[in-house]
Design an enzyme around this catalytic site. Sequence first.
Site, PDB file in Angstrom:
ATOM      1  N   HIS A  52      -8.419 -27.626  54.691  1.00 38.19           N
ATOM      2  CA  HIS A  52      -7.920 -26.521  55.509  1.00 38.19           C
ATOM      3  C   HIS A  52      -6.811 -27.031  56.416  1.00 38.19           C
ATOM      4  CE1 HIS A  52     -11.494 -23.500  55.323  1.00 38.19           C
ATOM      5  NE2 HIS A  52     -11.330 -24.116  54.170  1.00 38.19           N
ATOM      6  N   GLU A  54      -6.293 -26.717  59.623  1.00 33.01           N
ATOM      7  CA  GLU A  54      -6.736 -27.311  60.892  1.00 33.01           C
ATOM      8  C   GLU A  54      -7.247 -28.731  60.698  1.00 33.01           C
ATOM      9  OE1 GLU A  54      -8.194 -22.914  61.126  1.00 33.01           O
ATOM     10  OE2 GLU A  54      -7.669 -24.352  59.566  1.00 33.01           O
ATOM     11  N   CYS A  82     -12.269 -20.885  60.789  1.00 32.62           N
ATOM     12  CA  CYS A  82     -13.551 -20.653  60.124  1.00 32.62           C
ATOM     13  C   CYS A  82     -14.619 -21.512  60.806  1.00 32.62           C
ATOM     14  CB  CYS A  82     -13.423 -21.022  58.647  1.00 32.62           C
ATOM     15  SG  CYS A  82     -13.312 -22.805  58.349  1.00 32.62           S
ATOM     16  N   CYS A  85     -13.749 -25.348  60.662  1.00 36.11           N
ATOM     17  CA  CYS A  85     -12.602 -25.724  61.489  1.00 36.11           C
ATOM     18  C   CYS A  85     -12.885 -25.537  62.975  1.00 36.11           C
ATOM     19  CB  CYS A  85     -11.374 -24.945  61.052  1.00 36.11           C
ATOM     20  SG  CYS A  85     -10.848 -25.393  59.373  1.00 36.11           S
TER      21      CYS A  85
END
Length: 153
Positions: A52, A54, A82, A85
């Site tokens: 992801h 992040e 999410c 993260c």
Amino acid sequence: MTDEKYMKEALKQAKKAFDIGEVPVGAVVVYDGKIIGRGYNRRNTDKVALAHAEITAIKKAAKYMGDWRLEGCTIYVTLEPCPMCAGAIVQSRLDRCVFSCKSDKAGCAGSLINLLDMKELNHRVEITTGILEEDCRELLQMFFRELRMKNSI
């Protein structure tokens, strides 16, 4: 104005994800007025659930700082983090999280739950939302519109 400047950089990262067919989410980590970590979604490309925006930006920032603690840093993200993260943001001790669009399906910075501001956890993160929201939402909507059109062929 400063938040907009760094969110524009996160949006550039999101466009990189878009260009390779990934959900267009981008992130940058800022320390003392300098971007020290950048990332964009690469989950399908790398075939890794952890890829992801992040997580990538946090990893790069930690390498720059020479520590897993990112105190004094702000992360800018084009979409609400999410659960994974948001947990990484708390665990890395970031001071602030600035994000554009809320995520009704996976958002853990206020939409579904707020992992960034739970008194039960050992660290809390200041949250700012809505920065360049229209630009980030438009990119996300374009991505999913094109995906639906491609899948209907």
